[in-house]
Design an enzyme around this catalytic site. Structure first.
Site, short mmCIF file in Angstrom:
data_model
loop_
_atom_site.label_atom_id
_atom_site.label_comp_id
_atom_site.label_asym_id
_atom_site.label_seq_id
_atom_site.Cartn_x
_atom_site.Cartn_y
_atom_site.Cartn_z
N HIS D 236 -17.98 26.27 -30.53
CA HIS D 236 -18.13 24.82 -30.60
C HIS D 236 -18.32 24.23 -29.20
O HIS D 236 -17.76 23.17 -28.86
CB HIS D 236 -16.89 24.19 -31.28
N ASP D 267 -24.92 30.46 -30.09
CA ASP D 267 -24.85 29.09 -29.58
C ASP D 267 -23.82 29.01 -28.47
O ASP D 267 -22.63 29.02 -28.72
CB ASP D 267 -24.42 28.18 -30.74
N ILE D 270 -26.76 28.60 -23.33
CA ILE D 270 -28.17 28.96 -23.16
C ILE D 270 -28.90 27.81 -22.47
O ILE D 270 -28.86 26.67 -22.94
CB ILE D 270 -28.80 29.27 -24.53
N ARG D 271 -29.55 28.09 -21.36
CA ARG D 271 -30.20 27.03 -20.60
C ARG D 271 -31.67 27.28 -20.37
O ARG D 271 -32.46 26.34 -20.29
CB ARG D 271 -29.50 26.87 -19.23
#
Lengths: 339, 339, 339, 339
Positions: D236, D267, D270-271
């Site tokens: 989250h 998730d 991640i960029r």
């Protein structure tokens, strides 16, 4: 009054003796003894926080823990959460001096009792400190624990008598204060003690006896020999010896050696709910929290302490839901991420 | 004058050449050679501090070490604590130039003797430096050690003669200065030396001979072959070669190889009592401390040095109590936390 | 003009495109592409420096290496030190634009030749760049190497023809530029190449051919198959792909696989003498240095480059003395600290 | 409008709720919940980024991947790149309040569709949020996925009905929100769920069902039992529990256990292009990206989102060239550097 207000006012009222950092980890205050920091490079204080941080936890969401029970029973008492306020003293020497020792300790005691837990009160070279702390405790029906410095045995036993009269439900000795050799200059030597010397102290009272300041497996076993009811795994908040490991570093091996033979309390770097759960998962029966009680009592008196405890309780509960732990007894090393 | 005053004045008097940081670890002064820093990235200076910090210690409180003995006997002398002041020179080149070499070294010598230990005095490309250092030493009955740079052998031996005349009770050579190849430009080449060349130097004097600048097991064994009385495990404070390991990294293997065959001194990153105890636990017989003597002599002359040493002595004693070590000989690897 | 002056003026003349940091490690300029930094988080640039820093070296002082030989022979040339200036271009795009490409490359070429080494000159999407670089090289009798981008083969071969005419003594291709897919938008696609495609290029010239941009063992072996004379282990200064390992991370395995079958050059994070020695000890035959030539040429023109190289030469020599290495060939993994 | 403009305006429009840092890694915003940060010390947010950074990649240049295919097919749709916009909501509570929820989510939806991918839209304690999100989605023919909080089952199923009506092509539940126990105070309890409870939800719809918030192997297996079509390995964004591992830490073991039995989405942290490739190489079928869509929609509305996606697409393509991957399916652990 809300929690950010408590912290903001705590920062002001501590007058620079504590910066009430976003994360309280011993960096800013390194070396500030007297003060609120760790000794020397502050590495022992920092190690407490870092050793806890090294453990990561398994987040779990597919289970039926919808309303976990956060309470424990210890020393004949029920605690809403498995937490004691650690004995911290010295408002003038360490905390900027804005409030008296009596004000401070009364707020901590009342806040803890209102928040469903119990305080430990401390002792210093000035006899009046413990006496005032005990007087404050007495006003609240002695609902707390007195922790005495490792003076010569007869002095320790004398002070235990006073704690009994104040109605404390347990007593203890922070033997990790034995390195404060400058106290000897004031004619008040503190000292390490042999098993026999500690036995004499333990045998001098009917109250549960807590030995605070154990950091090795060999001494945890010696503590069992002394007949003490509990140990506190603690490096004195990193304030007596630089470069010790963190409490969470040494706790697992100590728990493996003495769990079940003696109650294990852990004291060092605990800040929020998941930290409490980690310490329990690593083998503690309950924990001590120190500096946050200084910050919150200075920032909001007993109400500040209560606000902190309510937040902590809610945080522990949320963390138990997210790790799938029904009760404190249910917390085991399944909680810990193994990498 | 108290210790914070000494540090504050030291910071001022060093005129930016040293920031007298809260923790002296080579970060701020990285690359400042000349100056007080480590060469290049400063990594060898930093490695000294970091390598010591990697070792954590076992805090112990259940024992009978109530009054530990901090003294040692070495080179026919008794030292209150197992510490020598390392040879550091160059007030103009490295220390901001506010005080003369004579002032500085006199303060260090007197402060050390008043504090119960002995100083080492150094040597540079300018002959007058060693001569002045020896003159200063002579005023205090030669109660110190002269450390000479690795010039051509005949020059080294000539300088040893001068040290003997000044009454030094031991002499040595900081062979780790052999990489200062720019000295050759001034017609004063320094150089590494073979076992045979070192033997010639050792044999030239009846004084105990100390070889400073050993960082590998193979060279520690060669040092034994030379007949030297002692080695100093040292990377020259990180000032000659970037990216060496720290002294505490290499000390254990060196001690394993030559302990008992030659006296082992350790020099690098030692700042407080527990650092001294760590080095002894790792295999050193005694230690050298460098930069703090610059800071405290610049900040409080001989009194500053004495104040530092009194603090250090008290700190060593407290650390021995908290680790349960009766005497320096009693310190062994039981002190070190094994994880 | 001395070295601090060169750096100070370099900082000014680079107009913020490079901060000429105390330690050039990719932190301040992270993400600055265009500019002088590494792509994205800058981690590949930083990894070059960090991977070198992970290796520590054995300082040795008991030996007879009093005057080490720093020179090597490669591609039919003698180099005073085992160093090439890496091909770096784009004064307007990357270096703040104060100087023209011609000025900059002439200073690098002259400074290198005056300093006893040889430059590599680069290529970009604008054809005139390589042409001007070759013209500059021609003025100095072609004493350098031309490195061409991985265009379509016929274009590469055409540019090799030009380099031959300029008198370059070797040519190469920085195949690691193949990820610059935006060049395709300008009708100038760069691309990865198969062994066969590279073979065609290698076979098109009699000059020694250098393949720059190898980071894995499998591709080092493929490079041998192509018939190239040398590889450059390089991640393009961290400017094309984020999160690669550092060159010193991958060099040992590559050297183990192909040493002796092909010349191995290493390019990444090398700043001072001991870095050069580490790369040789890890398996390189010689090294490329990039950004420092930009800083020093911008700060002191060819004189700045020469001053830098003189310092580097002295630093390599000092480091060889302190690690006991007689010659570049003599450098092996005995230099590396094994922990 | 170019990308730096988007970021600059995003920083302004987010009014301090997000600093749009050069590297978005959870440091500056640690503890800012509400806000854009991670809970407590922010360690779970930071762990997402750090766990990805620990993996290094093999740069390869000798191959024939000149024009890689970045697209995937999932849930009956084709995506230009294997990326979804994660469900993030709360413009007033978390994002500084300059724009309405409707504005924000419309920009994200339009930007994603223009950029060749699909958005997920979120749910909160206020019912109107999901309804407005679904209305926005409906305007774009329902080209997106609705993610619902873990309310009591009947409420979840009711909301799934609404999502179906809006035309969403898949639905899901972010079960990792179950620790938000303060929602219960508003009469809207969220809760963990048993396999049976989740089954009931899965069985209530014909749409593909996504279970978001799996961080352990045991729960990934339970997720397969529930009949869900996909899991999202997610903590989250580090916003519900401090001190979890990072997503890239736990992904490989989860993929090993359930790959092929259920679609795996990842998730966390991640960029850029190489991060996407790493997650695929570690076992994900596709990824979710969260905070960058907030920054770019606040900075440039739908155009800002589109600009970001174009850059990301180009970056993924370049990274596939430089790692030698022909297609997303072709990405395997050969990409990962093994040290």
């Amino acid at each position: 009054m809300n929690f950010p207000d408590v912290l903001r006012d705590g920062r002001l009222n501590l007058r620079g003796s504590c910066s009430v950092c976003r994360v309280c980890d011993g960096t800013v205050c390194s070396g500030e003894v007297p003060g609120m920091g760790g000794k020397g490079t502050g590495s022992s204080f920092k190690a407490n926080v870092l050793s806890l941080n090294k453990y990561k936890v398994n987040m779990r969401t597919i289970h039926d823990v919808k309303d976990p029970d956060t309470s424990i029973h210890l020393f004949g008492k029920t605690l809403d959460i498995p937490v004691f306020a650690a004995p911290v003293s010295g408002t003038t020497l360490n905390m900027g001096g804005k409030f008296t020792e009596e004000e401070y300790i009364s707020w901590v005691i009342k806040g803890c009792l209102d928040g469903g837990i119990y305080p430990m009160v401390g002792d210093t070279a000035v006899d009046s400190f413990l006496i005032k702390n005990l007087e404050a405790l007495k006003k609240f029906d002695g609902q707390g624990i007195a922790i005495i410095k490792p003076w010569e045995n007869k002095n320790v036993i004398e002070k235990i008598r006073k704690a009994e009269k104040a109605g404390a439900f347990a007593v203890g000795m922070d033997i990790d204060a034995c390195g404060l050799i400058t106290l000897a200059l004031h004619g008040k030597p503190v000292m390490p003690k042999t098993v026999e010397e500690i036995k004499e102290i333990v045998d001098s009272t009917n109250l549960p006896f807590i030995l605070k300041g154990i950091m090795t497996v060999d001494e945890a076993k010696l503590a069992v020999e002394t007949g003490a009811d509990a140990i506190v795994v603690s490096n004195h908040g990193g304030r007596v010896l630089d470069h010790t490991p963190g409490v969470a570093d040494v706790l697992p091996a100590i728990a493996k050696a003495v769990k079940g033979k003696i109650t294990i309390l852990a004291d060092g770097g605990i800040r929020n709910g998941i930290d409490v759960i980690k310490m329990i998962a690593l083998g503690a029966d309950a924990v001590l929290i120190g500096r946050p009680f200084v910050m919150t009592s200075f920032g909001g008196q007993d109400e500040g302490v209560k606000i902190y405890l309510d937040r902590l309780k809610s945080d522990i509960k949320s963390a138990m839901v997210l790790t799938g732990c029904k009760s404190i007894e249910d917390i085991d090393d399944r909680v810990l991420y193994k990498g």
